[in-house]
Design a protein around this motif. Structure first.
Motif, PDB file in Angstrom:
ATOM      1  N   ASN A   6       0.832  -1.193   0.000  1.00 36.97           N
ATOM      2  CA  ASN A   6       0.000   0.000   0.000  1.00 36.97           C
ATOM      3  C   ASN A   6       0.870   1.247   0.000  1.00 36.97           C
ATOM      4  O   ASN A   6       2.086   1.203   0.181  1.00 36.97           O
ATOM      5  CB  ASN A   6      -0.987  -0.016   1.174  1.00 36.97           C
ATOM      6  CG  ASN A   6      -0.296   0.020   2.524  1.00 36.97           C
ATOM      7  OD1 ASN A   6       0.723   0.680   2.697  1.00 36.97           O
ATOM      8  ND2 ASN A   6      -0.861  -0.681   3.494  1.00 36.97           N
ATOM      9  N   LEU A   7       0.213   2.385  -0.200  1.00 37.19           N
ATOM     10  CA  LEU A   7       0.954   3.629  -0.377  1.00 37.19           C
ATOM     11  C   LEU A   7       1.734   4.008   0.871  1.00 37.19           C
ATOM     12  O   LEU A   7       2.852   4.517   0.783  1.00 37.19           O
ATOM     13  CB  LEU A   7      -0.022   4.741  -0.761  1.00 37.19           C
ATOM     14  CG  LEU A   7       0.586   6.111  -1.046  1.00 37.19           C
ATOM     15  CD1 LEU A   7       1.610   6.025  -2.167  1.00 37.19           C
ATOM     16  CD2 LEU A   7      -0.504   7.110  -1.396  1.00 37.19           C
ATOM     17  N   ALA A   8       1.156   3.767   2.045  1.00 36.48           N
ATOM     18  CA  ALA A   8       1.836   4.148   3.286  1.00 36.48           C
ATOM     19  C   ALA A   8       3.194   3.454   3.411  1.00 36.48           C
ATOM     20  O   ALA A   8       4.216   4.102   3.659  1.00 36.48           O
ATOM     21  CB  ALA A   8       0.954   3.819   4.491  1.00 36.48           C
ATOM     22  N   SER A   9       3.212   2.138   3.242  1.00 30.94           N
ATOM     23  CA  SER A   9       4.479   1.417   3.379  1.00 30.94           C
ATOM     24  C   SER A   9       5.450   1.794   2.269  1.00 30.94           C
ATOM     25  O   SER A   9       6.667   1.828   2.480  1.00 30.94           O
ATOM     26  CB  SER A   9       4.229  -0.093   3.384  1.00 30.94           C
ATOM     27  OG  SER A   9       3.642  -0.520   2.168  1.00 30.94           O
ATOM     28  N   ALA A  10       4.926   2.094   1.073  1.00 31.27           N
ATOM     29  CA  ALA A  10       5.799   2.516  -0.020  1.00 31.27           C
ATOM     30  C   ALA A  10       6.486   3.838   0.298  1.00 31.27           C
ATOM     31  O   ALA A  10       7.613   4.087  -0.136  1.00 31.27           O
ATOM     32  CB  ALA A  10       5.001   2.633  -1.318  1.00 31.27           C
ATOM     33  N   LEU A  11       5.807   4.687   1.076  1.00 29.12           N
ATOM     34  CA  LEU A  11       6.377   5.977   1.465  1.00 29.12           C
ATOM     35  C   LEU A  11       7.220   5.882   2.730  1.00 29.12           C
ATOM     36  O   LEU A  11       7.805   6.878   3.153  1.00 29.12           O
ATOM     37  CB  LEU A  11       5.258   6.999   1.683  1.00 29.12           C
ATOM     38  CG  LEU A  11       4.453   7.408   0.448  1.00 29.12           C
ATOM     39  CD1 LEU A  11       3.300   8.313   0.847  1.00 29.12           C
ATOM     40  CD2 LEU A  11       5.340   8.098  -0.580  1.00 29.12           C
TER      41      LEU A  11
END
Length: 223
Positions: free
Chosen positions: A2-7
């Motif tokens: 998901n975007l959170a872990s990617a960031l």
């Protein structure tokens, strides 16, 4: 991933639609009506978080249960918020939408400068992009670009098809095992590196150049 872990954000912030008291207070009106222009200018600061690279992340939220209705006050609130961050804020805003075309039908992407479609290396994915481009035009979005994801090799046929559709290719992200390993380890791909990350950095540079050109064009028209 998901975007959170990617960031590099350890935990997603609460979806904005979970702040039900705030949403109801600001978006609801008497007699079952709802406001089309609720106060939203402080929502990102209140409900979002800041990642390790200074990127602000906010999760809009969605319908979690089948048959739970249209979420009219919530929908009005989120639309107003998106209008605010897209049209009134000076920051670069990236909307990570769900795969498919439903969000185009709701008009939540209206007003964006560029729509980037992530295309898998297959013709069915390209066919979906054709529909996306048509719906984007209905919303007044003229710039639709593509990123070819998980590309095992040079995608000649896909590139030819996109060229026929007049959809520029921003870049190709190769199939990269290191990105999968980062996901399994709960790490941001940026902290792991690899060919996929390098391709994404190239795409970022192209976008910066594009937005710089667009800003100059806008300034020229305003002069």
């Amino acid at each position: 991933m998901n975007l959170a872990s990617a960031l590099g954000v350890a935990k997603n912030p609460r979806p904005i639609t979970d702040y039900k008291e705030m949403v109801q207070e600001r978006a609801s009106a008497e007699f079952g009506m709802f406001k089309l222009n609720p106060k939203v200018d402080d929502v990102i600061e209140k409900c979002g978080c800041v990642g390790p690279d200074g990127v602000k992340l906010a999760v809009m939220g969605t319908i979690d249960t089948g048959g739970s209705g249209c979420m009219c006050p919530e929908t009005a609130f989120l639309r107003a918020l998106l209008r605010h961050v897209i049209l009134r804020e000076n920051d670069l805003v990236i909307l990570d939408m769900e795969a498919g075309i439903e969000h185009l039908g709701r008009g939540t992407t209206r007003g964006v400068d560029v729509m980037i479609a992530v295309v898998e290396p297959g013709l069915r994915s390209v066919e979906t992009l054709e529909r996306i481009k048509r719906l984007a035009k209905d919303l007044g979005i003229e710039r639709v670009m593509a990123v070819i994801n998980k590309a095992p090799e040079e995608q000649v046929k896909i590139k030819e098809k996109l060229a026929e559709m007049n959809v520029p290719v921003l870049g190709m992200i190769p199939f990269d095992r290191s990105m999968m390993d980062a996901d399994l380890a709960g790490k941001s791909p940026l902290d792991v590196g690899g060919p996929g990350v390098e391709a994404i950095k190239d795409i970022k540079t192209k976008l910066e150049d594009l937005f710089g050109t667009m800003a100059k064009e806008a300034a020229g028209k305003a002069a």
